[in-house]
Write an enzyme that holds these catalytic residues in place. Structure first.
Site, short mmCIF file in Angstrom:
data_model
loop_
_atom_site.label_atom_id
_atom_site.label_comp_id
_atom_site.label_asym_id
_atom_site.label_seq_id
_atom_site.Cartn_x
_atom_site.Cartn_y
_atom_site.Cartn_z
N GLU A 138 0.83 -1.22 0.00
CA GLU A 138 0.00 0.00 0.00
C GLU A 138 0.86 1.26 0.00
O GLU A 138 0.38 2.34 0.37
CB GLU A 138 -0.94 0.02 1.22
CG GLU A 138 -1.83 -1.19 1.40
CD GLU A 138 -2.97 -1.29 0.39
OE1 GLU A 138 -3.00 -0.50 -0.56
OE2 GLU A 138 -3.83 -2.18 0.57
N HIS A 162 -2.79 2.02 9.09
CA HIS A 162 -3.85 1.23 8.44
C HIS A 162 -4.05 -0.07 9.22
O HIS A 162 -3.09 -0.79 9.50
CB HIS A 162 -3.46 0.93 6.99
CG HIS A 162 -4.32 -0.09 6.33
ND1 HIS A 162 -5.70 -0.02 6.32
CD2 HIS A 162 -4.01 -1.23 5.64
CE1 HIS A 162 -6.20 -1.06 5.67
NE2 HIS A 162 -5.19 -1.81 5.26
N HIS A 164 -7.16 -3.44 10.25
CA HIS A 164 -8.32 -4.22 9.79
C HIS A 164 -9.25 -4.57 10.95
O HIS A 164 -9.42 -5.76 11.26
CB HIS A 164 -7.84 -5.53 9.14
CG HIS A 164 -7.10 -5.38 7.85
ND1 HIS A 164 -6.54 -6.46 7.18
CD2 HIS A 164 -6.82 -4.30 7.10
CE1 HIS A 164 -5.94 -6.04 6.08
NE2 HIS A 164 -6.08 -4.73 6.01
N GLU A 192 -18.21 11.54 22.35
CA GLU A 192 -16.78 11.73 22.03
C GLU A 192 -16.54 11.85 20.52
O GLU A 192 -15.60 12.53 20.08
CB GLU A 192 -16.01 10.51 22.57
CG GLU A 192 -14.52 10.67 22.67
CD GLU A 192 -14.11 11.56 23.84
OE1 GLU A 192 -14.95 11.85 24.71
OE2 GLU A 192 -12.94 11.97 23.85
N HIS A 233 -12.78 -3.57 3.89
CA HIS A 233 -11.35 -3.82 4.01
C HIS A 233 -10.83 -3.36 5.39
O HIS A 233 -10.44 -4.18 6.20
CB HIS A 233 -10.63 -3.10 2.86
CG HIS A 233 -9.14 -3.23 2.86
ND1 HIS A 233 -8.37 -3.03 1.73
CD2 HIS A 233 -8.26 -3.50 3.84
CE1 HIS A 233 -7.09 -3.22 2.03
NE2 HIS A 233 -7.00 -3.49 3.32
#
Ligand code: 13P
Ligand code: ZN
Length: 298
Positions: A138, A162, A164, A192, A233
């Protein structure tokens, strides 16, 4: 335990290993390496899932010069994207295929330093990825997000994380690919949320992981959002520091988990006492928060 405690605990655990490589006196490098460990502890990284990058300051690049001088001859490789805002920048990035929880155990193998050329279209490895590794698949997305956030934050934003989280992937099968709808639902889950992501969540429809299409679609969203959902994703969270990016991811995921729990309790997505949009606006006004109208739905 709040995020600061997480980082303190893991910093102590990782100290010996990182010190063995002579990197222990660079807390910024440890914090980056330990992003994977703290994310793993949350259950956000399976196998090689997830990656991260940090744009280094000039002082940080200079601090690594002892390790990088021998690699100045590495070839420049096309990034697949051209990001002039990232010209001459150096990114610490995780390695493709690595288990995020192992980055802090062997930093020279599971991460590396990528220098970007004067056009923002080519990169070369200056340090790391030992044992034949390479930067995350990525990388193009990291470069475009780093560039977009750098410009949007006047140079303050430096970390892209990043992960998952299962709830983010699961909700992709439940809600439409509509960022206003998704953002507003999450804003209404906990007070929040509007404090932490008042600009709302970016959203990129389901795309091929590691593709230039994914990177290009993400670049657009990153101009106006610090956190972006990659549909079916995972999540990308950015920030001025590792704690900042991780904390943002934590709040987005928590709001999504509350949504999931509320739907389970209600027996479906029609929540009988869902906060009204008028109430949401009253809370925002009371907190002096300007909500992004483009992400506000009923
Ligand atoms: P990498 O192992 O190449 O970083 O890929 C993991 C991932 O999460 C792809 O989106
Ligand atoms: Zn991923």
């Amino acid at each position: 335990m709040d995020n600061t405690d997480w980082f303190e605990t893991l910093r102590e655990k990782g100290q010996g290993v990182v010190d063995a490589l002579g990197l222990g006196h660079r807390p910024w490098m440890q914090e980056f390496a330990q992003l994977g460990s703290v994310g793993y502890a949350q259950g956000w990284h399976e196998r090689n899932g997830g990656n991260a990058s940090m744009r280094l300051t000039t002082e940080e690049v200079v601090a690594l010069r002892y390790y990088t001088t021998t690699n100045q001859q590495n070839p420049w490789v096309p990034l697949g994207v051209e990001v002039p805002a990232m010209a001459e920048e150096c990114l610490l990035v995780t390695a493709a295929g690595c288990a995020m929880e192992r980055v802090a155990q062997d930093p020279a193998r599971f991460m590396g330093l990528v220098q970007i050329d004067g056009t923002g279209a080519y990169g070369r490895v200056l340090w790391g990825f030992e044992g034949g590794g390479r930067p995350t698949s990525e990388l193009a997305s990291h470069v475009v997000i780093q560039g977009a956030r750098k410009e949007a934050s006047d140079g303050a934003s430096r970390v892209v994380y990043h992960c998952h989280p299962r709830v983010i992937a699961a909700l992709g099968s439940v809600w439409p690919e509509d960022k206003a709808l998704i953002t507003t639902r999450l804003w209404k889950m906990m007070t929040e949320a509007i404090m932490v992501f008042p600009e709302g969540l970016g959203l990129v429809p389901c795309e091929v992981p590691g593709s230039l299409e994914l990177a290009e679609a993400t670049a657009e969203e990153a101009r106006t959002h610090r956190a972006i959902v990659w549909s079916r994703h995972g999540l990308l969270a950015t920030g001025n520091s590792c704690e900042d990016a991780f904390g943002l991811a934590h709040v987005v995921v928590k709001a999504a988990e509350i949504y999931r729990d509320a739907c389970a309790l209600a027996g479906g997505p029609d929540l009988p006492y869902l906060m009204t949009t008028a109430e949401l606006k009253r809370l925002a006004a009371g907190l002096n928060i300007c909500l992004n109208e483009a992400c506000l739905a009923e």
